[in-house]
Motif scaffolding. Structure first.
Motif, PDB file in Angstrom:
ATOM      1  N   PRO A  43      -0.462  -3.232   5.719  1.00 51.44           N
ATOM      2  CA  PRO A  43      -1.914  -3.387   5.844  1.00 51.44           C
ATOM      3  C   PRO A  43      -2.654  -2.224   5.160  1.00 51.44           C
ATOM      4  N   LYS A  44      -3.914  -2.450   4.874  1.00 54.08           N
ATOM      5  CA  LYS A  44      -4.714  -1.459   4.152  1.00 54.08           C
ATOM      6  C   LYS A  44      -4.761  -0.097   4.855  1.00 54.08           C
ATOM      7  N   PRO A  45      -4.972  -0.021   6.179  1.00 54.22           N
ATOM      8  CA  PRO A  45      -4.984   1.305   6.825  1.00 54.22           C
ATOM      9  C   PRO A  45      -3.654   2.049   6.699  1.00 54.22           C
ATOM     10  N   VAL A  46      -2.546   1.319   6.742  1.00 54.01           N
ATOM     11  CA  VAL A  46      -1.232   1.949   6.590  1.00 54.01           C
ATOM     12  C   VAL A  46      -1.060   2.447   5.156  1.00 54.01           C
ATOM     13  N   ASN A  47      -1.538   1.671   4.184  1.00 53.39           N
ATOM     14  CA  ASN A  47      -1.492   2.090   2.786  1.00 53.39           C
ATOM     15  C   ASN A  47      -2.274   3.392   2.604  1.00 53.39           C
ATOM     16  N   TRP A  48      -3.449   3.467   3.196  1.00 52.29           N
ATOM     17  CA  TRP A  48      -4.256   4.691   3.122  1.00 52.29           C
ATOM     18  C   TRP A  48      -3.513   5.859   3.776  1.00 52.29           C
TER      19      TRP A  48
END
Length: 132
Positions: free
Chosen positions: A63-68
């Motif tokens: 997910p995007k937050p994990v990527n960040w």
């Protein structure tokens, strides 16, 4: 890409200050190269922008937050390793680099397994080709 981004600043620092490559005159004083020594560290910025803009492969598997979080963690560990190298705290430099390597190995293994799972799901839902 991450190992190169971690190694470039320390390598540049060693090349710039190497006594094996540069002969010193007797009584010469080492001069700091100042902010120009930090230029190789700026190589991480295009990498982070590329990843966080959604062009990297990681965005397909997490997910995007994990990527960040992964990318901010990479930047922090590279910065910490580089800072420890500059201060001569080689024990901490090895620790930060080791944590970075282990985190990247875990990320790659997770990514490969997740992409294989996604490929299997895709193949199961893909309509069969007509035999003409």
């Amino acid at each position: 890409m991450v190992p190169f981004l971690c190694a470039i600043p320390a390598l540049f620092h060693e090349l710039a200050n190497s006594h094996l490559l540069h002969a010193t005159a007797p009584g010469a004083v080492d001069v700091s190269l100042g902010a120009s020594e930090l230029l190789p560290s700026a190589a991480i910025l295009p990498f982070l922008l590329y990843q966080l803009a959604g062009f990297g492969t990681v965005q397909f598997v997490v997910p995007k937050p994990v990527n960040w979080a992964i990318n901010i963690g990479i930047a922090c560990l590279i910065t910490a390793s580089n800072t420890a190298n500059r201060e001569g705290a080689y024990f901490w430099e090895r620790r930060f680099a080791g944590i970075l390597v282990v985190a990247m190995v875990i990320t790659v293994i997770y990514g490969v397994l997740r992409l294989r799972q996604m490929q299997t799901t895709y193949d199961a839902h893909y309509p069969p080709k007509s035999s003409e």
